[in-house]
Design a protein around this motif. Structure first.
Motif, short mmCIF file in Angstrom:
data_model
loop_
_atom_site.label_atom_id
_atom_site.label_comp_id
_atom_site.label_asym_id
_atom_site.label_seq_id
_atom_site.Cartn_x
_atom_site.Cartn_y
_atom_site.Cartn_z
N MET A 84 0.81 -1.33 0.09
CA MET A 84 0.16 -0.04 0.11
C MET A 84 0.82 1.13 0.02
N MET A 85 1.88 1.38 0.68
CA MET A 85 2.90 2.45 0.73
C MET A 85 3.53 2.39 -0.70
N THR A 86 3.68 1.43 -1.47
CA THR A 86 4.07 1.66 -2.90
C THR A 86 3.42 2.33 -3.68
N VAL A 87 2.05 1.94 -3.34
CA VAL A 87 0.67 2.60 -4.13
C VAL A 87 0.80 4.13 -3.58
N ALA A 88 0.76 4.44 -2.38
CA ALA A 88 0.27 5.83 -1.84
C ALA A 88 1.54 6.69 -2.29
N VAL A 111 -7.49 -1.75 -2.39
CA VAL A 111 -7.19 -1.39 -1.20
C VAL A 111 -7.96 -2.50 -0.33
N GLY A 112 -9.33 -2.23 -0.37
CA GLY A 112 -10.36 -2.75 0.27
C GLY A 112 -10.09 -4.44 0.24
N SER A 113 -10.00 -4.71 -1.25
CA SER A 113 -9.89 -6.22 -1.16
C SER A 113 -8.67 -6.88 -0.74
N GLU A 114 -7.70 -6.31 -0.92
CA GLU A 114 -6.43 -6.82 -0.36
C GLU A 114 -6.14 -6.74 1.10
N ALA A 115 -6.82 -5.70 1.61
CA ALA A 115 -7.09 -5.72 3.30
C ALA A 115 -7.90 -6.58 3.93
N THR A 173 -15.40 -5.21 8.02
CA THR A 173 -15.42 -5.25 6.44
C THR A 173 -16.47 -4.05 6.35
N VAL A 174 -17.59 -4.15 6.90
CA VAL A 174 -18.74 -3.00 6.62
C VAL A 174 -18.16 -1.74 6.74
N PHE A 175 -17.26 -1.27 8.02
CA PHE A 175 -16.95 0.13 8.23
C PHE A 175 -15.82 0.22 7.35
N MET A 176 -14.86 -0.64 7.10
CA MET A 176 -13.75 -0.55 5.99
C MET A 176 -14.37 0.03 4.68
N ILE A 177 -15.42 -0.49 4.26
CA ILE A 177 -16.02 -0.12 3.09
C ILE A 177 -16.55 1.37 3.03
N GLY A 178 -17.38 1.49 4.39
CA GLY A 178 -17.73 2.92 4.46
C GLY A 178 -16.67 3.90 4.45
N THR A 179 -15.55 3.54 5.10
CA THR A 179 -14.66 4.59 5.21
C THR A 179 -13.96 5.03 3.89
N LEU A 180 -13.61 3.94 3.08
CA LEU A 180 -13.04 4.13 1.67
C LEU A 180 -14.03 4.75 0.77
N ALA A 181 -15.41 4.64 1.14
CA ALA A 181 -16.32 5.24 0.30
C ALA A 181 -16.22 6.85 0.33
N ALA A 182 -15.44 7.19 1.40
CA ALA A 182 -15.55 8.77 1.52
C ALA A 182 -14.01 9.30 0.68
N TYR A 238 -10.78 10.58 -13.45
CA TYR A 238 -10.00 10.51 -12.31
C TYR A 238 -10.72 9.63 -11.14
N VAL A 239 -12.04 10.03 -11.25
CA VAL A 239 -12.87 9.42 -9.98
C VAL A 239 -12.84 8.08 -10.35
N GLY A 240 -13.25 7.47 -11.45
CA GLY A 240 -12.97 6.16 -11.73
C GLY A 240 -11.60 5.52 -11.38
N VAL A 241 -10.60 6.26 -11.34
CA VAL A 241 -9.34 5.67 -11.00
C VAL A 241 -9.23 5.58 -9.46
N VAL A 242 -9.88 6.54 -8.75
CA VAL A 242 -9.90 6.50 -7.32
C VAL A 242 -10.74 5.41 -6.86
N ILE A 243 -11.77 4.99 -7.59
CA ILE A 243 -12.47 4.16 -6.97
C ILE A 243 -11.86 2.87 -7.28
N ALA A 244 -11.16 2.55 -8.33
CA ALA A 244 -10.48 1.39 -8.64
C ALA A 244 -9.35 1.19 -7.63
N LEU A 245 -8.54 2.30 -7.25
CA LEU A 245 -7.75 1.93 -6.27
C LEU A 245 -8.21 1.66 -4.86
N MET A 246 -9.52 2.24 -4.47
CA MET A 246 -9.99 2.17 -3.27
C MET A 246 -10.56 0.39 -3.03
N VAL A 247 -11.00 0.15 -4.23
CA VAL A 247 -11.72 -1.23 -4.40
C VAL A 247 -10.42 -2.35 -4.20
#
Lengths: 87, 144, 508
Positions: A47-51, B23-27, C304-313, B12-21
């Motif tokens: 994540m740090m690499t990407v960040a 991050v979320g799935s890896e985590a 998981t739910v709250f992680m998704i909620g957070t990333l949504a911001a 840009y928003v699409g890229v941000v959303i892709a990044l967050m997806v």
């Protein structure tokens, strides 16, 4: 254009790093119990690499903007809105 | 204002959303791996109180401020508190969970190498919170 | 709104006034006073942590009281009143109304702040700004803790009254020629943050009463000894205070939306996407509160739910950054002091957001939770983003308020030193967290890395301290003796405002 290069950079990292990771991880199953340090720090470094990549693109863009569009830049020209004086 | 197309912003928003997806799935995946407690993990009961830690092993031996474990075993901490909220933390092994009075929280780890690591409290618990520290001793398993 | 200080009036005329600029001035002076008080406490904390062992603070109880009051002061008595000050000055003018909708209510909302501040400062509680039970119930000494509870109660009421006033002023009192979509983004930021306040604050108000009765021993909502659950308090607290984070940051972003187009000599890139991002941010702010509580033993599903909620911001926040960058693009930017603060604020806003994503990504929270990483992370928001935006805006409104110009060189020195200082303190604190240093500690074991990093952070804090001293001198000297400003165009940008600044609301 710069932002598009940055975009592809980010996408490349998104695809390449997990792939490399996967290749190296294959056949390297640790015996015994999972080491939570390894899992968590791995995630952290990925994540740090990407960040830091995204951060370099964003702050690079901001620094370039500040340098290029400052009013003392040799090529600075009045914006179209300055003629009317309202923006 | 607004005599321009908005497509760069949507890309840009699409890229941000892709990044967050991503991050979320890896985590999510990492957390899933880390949370799976092995069936043969030995239970250690951890009790926090102002301002020290007490450990009780499965065989009934108790330790205060020190915890001795063996390499190659898995340990499951059952963490609770006698007074206020504390947070049980072995930073070197990324073990962290709150000790909440009236609740038992579980987290597990498996020490890999012989060594000494700091145990500390990471939730504010009053006067000597800063020195609510202990030591984890990881020792060679002599029985096997 | 101009020339507050050029037409001398007796002090009681300002104190008993209900006019929006007078109340705004009172808010401004109060909030800045508390900025310096809270900042002094921060310097005391950093001095104590410069080296292991006791430095300047005699015992851990005093230290605990200091960081509690530091946090409470800067959040509730600096950031929120500062936003109200800006809102009072600008919102009525931006919606072209003669005053706030309810001028008397406005004055009442302000006058609740000094007694609340006095309660918090005279009590000097020690249970952190989060007042964590059961510590706050069974261990925290009174009457300090009770005074803190009453102080926060009063501040909550004050926020709600202020929020009602802003919402009514913007929605009901705006000029009939103006559609809601044409309302400037700064006013929009007050509309959305006020709506968040109305939804969020009552929960904490209830929790505070429950905490008080728990302390009195007549109830046991959060006291495990009486069958209560401290985690319930955590939920109620963060249900209010995660959205509250957005209440703090949204007006600061609104202020940047005011500064950046002015100094780029361009209109904002997309007014509508700014509004969209504000509304989206205010809604998703309610979906992420429990990410503060991963370590309390939540289930995998909850996390998981709250992680998704957070990333949504994140996308909504990122839209603001895009809007700023796109506005500066092809502009002709004048780097006067306000613009420097705003741009610096954007850069640190990104860093703070990236750190936030790490905190939210479930297993990583167990590295960072309650460590100095978290301290660095949220200070990048409250100091790096919110205070930077606010101070930039203060320089921006200074000529309109006082009719005089601040000293540009001192303003720029203030920015440069604060920026360097903020980077030194808060980025180092992230690293300290990764090395495992817990937050809220009076002392720490002499681990070489910890000592080095704490010293870097303390030096950074001292640099900020010196810069704030320059700021103080600049403000006091320039408001009395500064050179007279051309209030039509104090920054020499050569343009007119898109809202009618000449509508100088007469005093009534």
């Amino acid at each position: 254009m710069k932002s598009i290069i940055g975009l592809f950079l980010v996408l490349a990292i998104l695809v390449i790093i997990p792939a490399v990771n996967f290749v190296f991880a294959a056949g390297d199953e640790p015996e015994g119990y999972l080491d939570r340090r390894v899992v968590i720090w791995n995630l952290f470094y990925r994540m740090m690499t990407v960040a830091f990549t995204v951060g370099a693109v964003v702050s690079g863009t901001i620094i370039w903007l500040c340098w290029r569009f400052r009013e003392s830049h040799p090529k600075a020209t009045p914006t179209p809105y300055e003629k009317e004086g309202v923006w | 204002m607004g005599h321009h197309s908005n497509w760069p912003e949507w890309v840009y928003v699409g890229v941000v959303i892709a990044l967050m997806v991503w991050v979320g799935s890896e985590a999510w995946n990492a957390e899933r791996l880390v949370e799976h407690i092995p069936a043969d993990a030995e239970v250690i009961k951890v009790t926090g109180q102002q301002w020290f830690w007490t450990f009780e092993h499965e065989d009934g031996t108790k330790e205060i401020g020190e915890l001795h474990v063996k390499v190659g075993h898995a340990y499951k901490f059952e963490i609770t508190s006698k007074d206020v909220i504390h947070s049980f933390n072995i930073h070197d092994y990324v073990v962290l969970l709150d000790a909440v009075p009236g609740r038992i929280n579980t987290v597990w780890f498996a020490p890999k190498e012989v060594g000494e690591h700091a145990i500390q409290c990471r939730e504010y618990c009053g006067l000597i919170h800063y020195n609510m520290r202990g030591t984890l001793f990881i020792e060679e398993d002599k029985s096997s | 709104m101009v020339l507050e200080l050029q037409k001398p009036r007796p002090i009681w005329q300002i104190m008993f006034s209900t006019h929006h600029t007078d109340v705004g001035l009172l808010y401004l002076i109060t909030s800045l006073s508390f900025l310096f008080l809270g900042g002094a406490l921060a310097l005391a904390i950093r001095a104590e942590l410069f080296y292991p062992g006791t430095q300047i603070i005699a015992d851990s109880m005093t230290f605990n009281r200091i960081f509690t009051v530091h946090g409470t002061t800067l959040i509730f008595l600096f950031i929120l009143p500062f936003a109200s000050a800006v809102g009072n000055y600008f919102v009525p003018i931006m919606v072209r109304y003669k005053d706030m909708a309810y001028p008397k209510l406005n004055a009442i909302a302000f006058w609740m702040i000094p007694p609340a501040g006095a309660l918090i400062w005279l009590g000097f509680a020690d249970f952190t700004w989060y007042a964590t039970p059961p510590y706050s119930i069974i261990s925290a000494p009174g009457p300090a803790a009770d005074m803190w509870i009453f102080g926060l109660k009063i501040l909550g009421i004050s926020s709600v009254l202020g929020a009602i006033n802003f919402i009514v002023t913007i929605l009901k009192c705006k000029h009939p020629d103006m559609s809601i979509g044409q309302v400037p983004l700064l006013a929009w930021s007050f509309l959305t943050s006020s709506l968040i306040i109305l939804v969020a604050i009552p929960t904490f108000a209830a929790a505070l009463l429950m905490l008080l009765t728990d302390r009195l021993g007549v109830s046991g909502f959060f006291n495990p000894a009486m069958g209560g659950d401290p985690i319930a308090y955590a939920h109620l607290f963060w249900f209010t205070f995660h959205p509250e984070v957005y209440v703090l940051v949204i007006p600061a972003i609104g202020m940047m939306y005011e500064i950046i187009p002015r100094f780029s000599r361009k209109p904002i890139y997309s007014h509508s996407s700014g509004i969209f991002a504000f509304v989206l941010l205010s809604m998703v702010s309610f979906s992420s509160w429990a990410h503060h509580m991963y370590a309390t033993g939540m289930s995998f599903t909850e996390k998981t739910v709250f992680m998704i909620g957070t990333l949504a911001a994140v996308p909504a926040s990122a839209m603001h950054v895009f809007n700023f960058i796109a506005t500066m693009w092809n502009g002709r930017i004048k780097f006067a002091t306000p613009m420097m603060w705003a741009v610096g604020g954007i850069a640190l806003f990104f860093s703070a957001g990236a750190g936030g994503v790490v905190n939210a990504a479930m297993p990583l929270d167990f590295q960072t939770h309650d460590s100095y990483w978290v301290v660095g992370h949220f200070h990048l928001f409250v100091m790096g983003t919110i205070a930077f935006g606010s101070i930039g805006f203060l320089y921006y409104m200074f000529p309109y308020v006082t009719g005089r110009m601040y000293n540009e060189k001192m303003g720029q020195a203030h920015f440069i030193m604060s920026f360097i200082g903020a980077v030194l303190v808060f980025f180092t604190q992230h690293l300290l967290g990764l090395y495992g240093m817990p937050r809220r500690v009076y002392d720490y074991p002499p681990i070489p890395e910890w000592i080095t990093m704490n010293q870097i952070a303390s030096v950074g804090a001292m640099i900020i301290g010196v810069s704030m001293f320059i700021f103080l001198i600049n403000m006091i000297y320039s408001s009395a003796k500064g050179k007279l400003a051309d209030t039509d165009d104090p920054f020499g940008l050569g343009g007119k405002y898109y809202y009618p600044f000449e509508a100088k609301n007469p005093h009534h």
